[in-house]
Write a protein that holds these residues in place. Structure first.
Motif, PDB file in Angstrom:
ATOM      1  N   VAL A   1      -4.808 -10.007 -22.578  1.00 51.30           N
ATOM      2  CA  VAL A   1      -4.836  -9.866 -21.116  1.00 51.30           C
ATOM      3  C   VAL A   1      -5.532 -11.082 -20.502  1.00 51.30           C
ATOM      4  O   VAL A   1      -6.620 -11.478 -20.933  1.00 51.30           O
ATOM      5  N   GLU A   2      -4.880 -11.668 -19.503  1.00 49.58           N
ATOM      6  CA  GLU A   2      -5.396 -12.891 -18.886  1.00 49.58           C
ATOM      7  C   GLU A   2      -6.081 -12.638 -17.544  1.00 49.58           C
ATOM      8  O   GLU A   2      -6.960 -13.401 -17.132  1.00 49.58           O
ATOM      9  N   ARG A   3      -5.640 -11.583 -16.845  1.00 48.56           N
ATOM     10  CA  ARG A   3      -6.215 -11.283 -15.528  1.00 48.56           C
ATOM     11  C   ARG A   3      -6.498  -9.802 -15.417  1.00 48.56           C
ATOM     12  O   ARG A   3      -5.786  -8.977 -16.007  1.00 48.56           O
ATOM     13  N   THR A   4      -7.503  -9.468 -14.637  1.00 51.75           N
ATOM     14  CA  THR A   4      -7.834  -8.072 -14.393  1.00 51.75           C
ATOM     15  C   THR A   4      -7.894  -7.838 -12.891  1.00 51.75           C
ATOM     16  O   THR A   4      -8.580  -8.579 -12.165  1.00 51.75           O
ATOM     17  N   ILE A   5      -7.176  -6.828 -12.434  1.00 54.89           N
ATOM     18  CA  ILE A   5      -7.208  -6.411 -11.035  1.00 54.89           C
ATOM     19  C   ILE A   5      -8.004  -5.117 -10.972  1.00 54.89           C
ATOM     20  O   ILE A   5      -7.563  -4.088 -11.514  1.00 54.89           O
ATOM     21  N   ALA A   6      -9.161  -5.149 -10.342  1.00 53.73           N
ATOM     22  CA  ALA A   6     -10.038  -3.982 -10.276  1.00 53.73           C
ATOM     23  C   ALA A   6      -9.821  -3.253  -8.957  1.00 53.73           C
ATOM     24  O   ALA A   6     -10.012  -3.830  -7.878  1.00 53.73           O
ATOM     25  N   LEU A   7      -9.403  -1.994  -9.037  1.00 48.34           N
ATOM     26  CA  LEU A   7      -9.224  -1.163  -7.848  1.00 48.34           C
ATOM     27  C   LEU A   7     -10.484  -0.335  -7.607  1.00 48.34           C
ATOM     28  O   LEU A   7     -11.213   0.003  -8.535  1.00 48.34           O
ATOM     29  N   ILE A   8     -10.708  -0.001  -6.355  1.00 47.13           N
ATOM     30  CA  ILE A   8     -11.797   0.914  -6.020  1.00 47.13           C
ATOM     31  C   ILE A   8     -11.197   2.152  -5.380  1.00 47.13           C
ATOM     32  O   ILE A   8     -10.089   2.109  -4.827  1.00 47.13           O
ATOM     33  N   ARG A   9     -11.904   3.264  -5.478  1.00 47.99           N
ATOM     34  CA  ARG A   9     -11.404   4.516  -4.918  1.00 47.99           C
ATOM     35  C   ARG A   9     -11.397   4.403  -3.395  1.00 47.99           C
ATOM     36  O   ARG A   9     -12.416   4.082  -2.782  1.00 47.99           O
ATOM     37  N   PRO A  10     -10.232   4.654  -2.754  1.00 45.31           N
ATOM     38  CA  PRO A  10     -10.176   4.551  -1.286  1.00 45.31           C
ATOM     39  C   PRO A  10     -11.126   5.532  -0.617  1.00 45.31           C
ATOM     40  O   PRO A  10     -11.420   6.610  -1.154  1.00 45.31           O
ATOM     41  N   SER A  11     -11.621   5.165   0.548  1.00 43.48           N
ATOM     42  CA  SER A  11     -12.495   6.060   1.305  1.00 43.48           C
ATOM     43  C   SER A  11     -11.701   7.267   1.778  1.00 43.48           C
ATOM     44  O   SER A  11     -10.511   7.158   2.097  1.00 43.48           O
ATOM     45  N   PRO A  12     -12.340   8.463   1.833  1.00 42.07           N
ATOM     46  CA  PRO A  12     -11.627   9.661   2.280  1.00 42.07           C
ATOM     47  C   PRO A  12     -11.100   9.500   3.695  1.00 42.07           C
ATOM     48  O   PRO A  12     -11.696   8.846   4.522  1.00 42.07           O
TER      49      PRO A  12
ATOM     50  N   MET B   1       0.857  -1.194   0.000  1.00 36.45           N
ATOM     51  CA  MET B   1       0.000   0.000   0.000  1.00 36.45           C
ATOM     52  C   MET B   1       0.888   1.238   0.000  1.00 36.45           C
ATOM     53  O   MET B   1       2.087   1.180   0.298  1.00 36.45           O
ATOM     54  N   TRP B   2       0.256   2.354  -0.349  1.00 33.69           N
ATOM     55  CA  TRP B   2       0.991   3.618  -0.317  1.00 33.69           C
ATOM     56  C   TRP B   2       0.065   4.717   0.177  1.00 33.69           C
ATOM     57  O   TRP B   2      -1.060   4.889  -0.323  1.00 33.69           O
ATOM     58  N   ASP B   3       0.529   5.440   1.202  1.00 36.86           N
ATOM     59  CA  ASP B   3      -0.190   6.577   1.763  1.00 36.86           C
ATOM     60  C   ASP B   3       0.556   7.854   1.418  1.00 36.86           C
ATOM     61  O   ASP B   3       1.794   7.876   1.408  1.00 36.86           O
ATOM     62  N   SER B   4      -0.178   8.902   1.115  1.00 41.37           N
ATOM     63  CA  SER B   4       0.440  10.196   0.824  1.00 41.37           C
ATOM     64  C   SER B   4       1.044  10.772   2.101  1.00 41.37           C
ATOM     65  O   SER B   4       0.732  10.312   3.209  1.00 41.37           O
ATOM     66  N   PRO B   5       1.932  11.779   1.976  1.00 45.60           N
ATOM     67  CA  PRO B   5       2.562  12.345   3.177  1.00 45.60           C
ATOM     68  C   PRO B   5       1.565  12.871   4.206  1.00 45.60           C
ATOM     69  O   PRO B   5       1.894  12.917   5.404  1.00 45.60           O
ATOM     70  N   ASP B   6       0.352  13.258   3.762  1.00 51.16           N
ATOM     71  CA  ASP B   6      -0.634  13.738   4.736  1.00 51.16           C
ATOM     72  C   ASP B   6      -1.439  12.596   5.361  1.00 51.16           C
ATOM     73  O   ASP B   6      -2.408  12.836   6.080  1.00 51.16           O
ATOM     74  N   GLY B   7      -1.021  11.343   5.074  1.00 48.74           N
ATOM     75  CA  GLY B   7      -1.678  10.199   5.685  1.00 48.74           C
ATOM     76  C   GLY B   7      -2.863   9.644   4.921  1.00 48.74           C
ATOM     77  O   GLY B   7      -3.482   8.670   5.359  1.00 48.74           O
ATOM     78  N   ARG B   8      -3.168  10.203   3.763  1.00 44.84           N
ATOM     79  CA  ARG B   8      -4.324   9.735   2.992  1.00 44.84           C
ATOM     80  C   ARG B   8      -3.959   8.460   2.246  1.00 44.84           C
ATOM     81  O   ARG B   8      -2.920   8.378   1.600  1.00 44.84           O
TER      82      ARG B   8
ATOM     83  N   GLU C   1       8.346   3.427  -3.133  1.00 44.58           N
ATOM     84  CA  GLU C   1       8.466   2.365  -2.154  1.00 44.58           C
ATOM     85  C   GLU C   1       7.168   2.311  -1.346  1.00 44.58           C
ATOM     86  O   GLU C   1       6.597   3.355  -0.998  1.00 44.58           O
ATOM     87  N   PRO C   2       6.672   1.116  -1.056  1.00 45.04           N
ATOM     88  CA  PRO C   2       5.415   1.029  -0.314  1.00 45.04           C
ATOM     89  C   PRO C   2       5.566   1.586   1.092  1.00 45.04           C
ATOM     90  O   PRO C   2       6.622   1.443   1.721  1.00 45.04           O
ATOM     91  N   THR C   3       4.520   2.218   1.602  1.00 46.78           N
ATOM     92  CA  THR C   3       4.531   2.676   2.994  1.00 46.78           C
ATOM     93  C   THR C   3       4.202   1.526   3.940  1.00 46.78           C
ATOM     94  O   THR C   3       4.425   1.637   5.150  1.00 46.78           O
ATOM     95  N   ALA C   4       3.672   0.448   3.397  1.00 40.73           N
ATOM     96  CA  ALA C   4       3.440  -0.778   4.161  1.00 40.73           C
ATOM     97  C   ALA C   4       3.379  -1.921   3.166  1.00 40.73           C
ATOM     98  O   ALA C   4       3.094  -1.736   1.985  1.00 40.73           O
ATOM     99  N   GLY C   5       3.653  -3.137   3.641  1.00 39.07           N
ATOM    100  CA  GLY C   5       3.654  -4.280   2.740  1.00 39.07           C
ATOM    101  C   GLY C   5       4.990  -4.440   2.033  1.00 39.07           C
ATOM    102  O   GLY C   5       5.984  -3.788   2.360  1.00 39.07           O
ATOM    103  N   ARG C   6       5.005  -5.317   1.011  1.00 39.00           N
ATOM    104  CA  ARG C   6       6.268  -5.680   0.373  1.00 39.00           C
ATOM    105  C   ARG C   6       6.075  -5.786  -1.135  1.00 39.00           C
ATOM    106  O   ARG C   6       5.025  -6.223  -1.618  1.00 39.00           O
ATOM    107  N   VAL C   7       7.118  -5.362  -1.898  1.00 39.51           N
ATOM    108  CA  VAL C   7       7.128  -5.493  -3.352  1.00 39.51           C
ATOM    109  C   VAL C   7       8.465  -6.112  -3.754  1.00 39.51           C
ATOM    110  O   VAL C   7       9.523  -5.593  -3.402  1.00 39.51           O
ATOM    111  N   ASP C   8       8.427  -7.231  -4.488  1.00 39.92           N
ATOM    112  CA  ASP C   8       9.632  -7.868  -5.013  1.00 39.92           C
ATOM    113  C   ASP C   8       9.531  -7.921  -6.535  1.00 39.92           C
ATOM    114  O   ASP C   8       8.493  -8.353  -7.076  1.00 39.92           O
ATOM    115  N   ARG C   9      10.596  -7.491  -7.215  1.00 40.16           N
ATOM    116  CA  ARG C   9      10.632  -7.572  -8.683  1.00 40.16           C
ATOM    117  C   ARG C   9      11.986  -8.163  -9.083  1.00 40.16           C
ATOM    118  O   ARG C   9      12.971  -7.444  -9.286  1.00 40.16           O
ATOM    119  N   PRO C  10      12.091  -9.486  -9.214  1.00 40.47           N
ATOM    120  CA  PRO C  10      13.385 -10.146  -9.465  1.00 40.47           C
ATOM    121  C   PRO C  10      13.875 -10.048 -10.908  1.00 40.47           C
ATOM    122  O   PRO C  10      14.972 -10.546 -11.193  1.00 40.47           O
TER     123      PRO C  10
END
Length: 542
Positions: free
Chosen positions: A531-542, A355-362, A400-409
């Motif tokens: 395209v074989e897979r679709t990842i659908a994002l939703i708008r985060p709550s304010p 995940m990634w949060d903006s500097p103001d915590g959003r 870089e994520p603010t939480a969680g992990r990302v690996d790209r080998p």
């Protein structure tokens, strides 16, 4: 947005008529000439390669530009939607709609502060018309006092289109209206045009939108062609034209080769006759006057045959050159992307509750978990503001994520719609060598030539390229490297591409053996690259 510069149209059925119109670039290059067209109560899609003059044609139709030759005449009100306009500081949705002065009058009347002029000018239908226009473009319920700067790019475009609807024009003139729109926004524009009772002229590479047109106008180096019907019929006819051009070229090549062979045979035959004549003359058994007459006849006949053969050869070569040029202009673009050797079991990307949060915590995006193995093709979808671009930047390592992990080998490259990895003041050769420092100038020229930047085109400055050329140049720089990426991340890759360039990118990616993550609202593009897979994002709550 009316067009007072238009002369009166001589055609009672057309809102705008072009009569023998010509347009040129500032450096004198002719975009089109002797163009006569009428735009009435039909929906016209305008297509063509980048730089062919599509936006120039729209500006002429809208009356915001004048032709260098010919006449543009109008018999109706024209609503003009340019590609984009950034709002001024302090502007609200009301300002984008162009109704703030009229709404101020209504507010004064309701507050009891109105004078006689206000009472006479108050438009009591305005609020209902604003509500209807916003609903028509998919912005129902938006706060009209909301700051315009807080709108997404797609919302600004839709608000400006709603402003046109409030003017109730006879002819809508729209330049790439679905660029930067999410799926809902594109659908809203398409549905609006499907219901529209007036005329519309639309420059677009959105094939879903072009399928709602009544005719297609194509601008190309061959001139301006009008195709009745919508996009799919146009595509069929273009494919047939390419087939016919290839067939004509094959015929011209065979004819030219046959005429060259016949010419060579005639020369050899004449040489044998000349040799026989010299042998006959050497015997001196005939009178000189007869020998002279025979020589003169032979010379005249040979000159006549040579002239005829030369003319036939010149005509055949001219026809061959014309056939080659016609094929070159209608031939589909080809972008050969080198193979990567990516194995089917190789993990190329892992996101674990990233995940990634903006500097103001959003919260901007996440948490997202995703694992891509081998040459998979994954689409990231969601409405504007759902964090799609941020997720791509996490996947590529730009964030870089603010939480969680990302690996790209594996080696990963992100290409955004502006190809920002290229610097605007460098040449293509310089860009390639900066991104591939181990490469030689010859390798740079060869790599760029494979992506159609041949000879002096490789010295062009990045800042002078069209959007489609920039993406093509970026692909050339990263995909021809000595160690090409095995994961390609694309952010709205078709936004600035013409139809030919889109088809070329689709064909190249479909045949490529690497993995792809893509954000795109173009269903045709996603289907074409498998395209074989679709990842659908939703708008985060304010």
């Amino acid at each position: 947005m009316s067009s007072p510069s238009l002369a009166r149209s001589p055609s009672p059925s057309a809102f705008v008529t072009l009569d023998r119109v010509a347009a040129r670039t500032p450096d004198g290059h002719t975009l089109f000439s002797d163009l006569s067209l009428g735009f009435g109560r039909e929906r016209t899609g305008v297509v063509g390669r980048n730089g062919s003059g599509k936006t120039t044609l729209l500006r002429l139709v809208a009356g915001v530009a004048r032709p260098v030759e010919g006449v543009v005449a109008g018999a109706g009100r024209v609503g003009w939607l340019a590609q984009r306009r950034d709002p001024d500081p302090g502007e609200t949705v009301f300002d984008l709609l162009g109704v703030e002065p009229a709404m101020t009058v209504v507010r004064r009347v309701l507050a009891g502060d109105a004078g006689p002029t206000d009472l006479a000018n108050a438009d009591w239908t305005l609020e209902d018309r604003i509500e209807s226009a916003l609903d028509d473009v998919g912005l129902a319920g938006i706060d009209p006092l909301r700051p315009a700067s807080s709108l997404s790019g797609g919302e600004k475009t839709r608000a400006r289109l709603a402003a046109l609807l409030l003017e109730q024009p006879d002819l809508l003139v729209l330049d790439e209206p679905t660029n930067h729109l999410d799926a809902d926004g594109r659908a809203a524009i398409g549905n609006l045009l499907a219901r529209w009772k007036g005329g519309a002229v639309v420059v677009s590479h959105d094939r879903a939108l072009l399928r709602r047109m009544d005719r297609i106008i194509e601008l190309s180096g061959l001139g301006v062609a009008v195709y009745g019907g919508a996009y799919d019929l146009y595509a069929e006819r273009k494919a047939a034209e390419r087939t016919a051009a290839e067939r004509d070229l094959d015929t011209a090549e065979r004819d030219a080769a046959r005429i060259r062979r016949e010419g060579q045979t005639a020369l050899e035959r004449k040489a044998r006759r000349d040799k026989a004549g010299r042998v006959f003359a050497a015997r001196k058994s005939e009178p000189k006057i007869l020998l002279g007459a025979m020589a003169e006849r032979a010379e005249n006949s040979g000159a006549r045959d040579n002239l005829l053969a030369r003319r036939r050869a010149e005509a055949a070569e001219a026809e061959l050159a014309e056939a080659r040029e016609r094929v070159e202009r209608v031939r589909a673009m080809n972008l050969p992307i080198p193979a990567t050797g990516l194995s089917a079991g190789r993990v190329v990307l892992t996101l674990d509750e990233a995940m990634w949060d903006s500097p103001d915590g959003r919260r901007v995006v996440g948490p997202v978990s995703l694992r891509i193995t081998g040459p998979e093709r994954v689409a990231i979808t969601g409405p504007n503001g759902a964090g799609k671009t941020t997720l791509l930047r996490l996947a590529s390592g730009e964030l870089e994520p603010t939480a969680g992990r990302v690996d790209r080998p594996v080696r990963t490259v992100l290409l955004d719609q502006d190809a920002a990895l290229l610097l605007p003041d460098e040449t293509l050769i310089e860009a390639w060598r900066r991104l591939n420092p181990e490469g030689t100038p010859n390798e740079a020229h060869a790599a760029l030539a494979r992506f159609l930047f041949r000879n002096t085109a490789a010295q062009r400055v990045v800042g002078t390229l069209s959007g489609g050329e920039r993406l093509r140049a970026a692909l050339a720089c990263v995909m021809t490297a000595t160690r090409p990426p095995q994961l390609l991340i694309l952010d709205e890759p078709t936004n600035h591409l013409d139809l030919d360039s889109i088809a070329a990118v689709e064909a190249a990616l479909s045949a490529w053996d690497g993995a792809v993550i893509v954000v795109s609202h173009d269903p045709d593009f996603l289907a074409a690259i498998d395209v074989e897979r679709t990842i659908a994002l939703i708008r985060p709550s304010p």
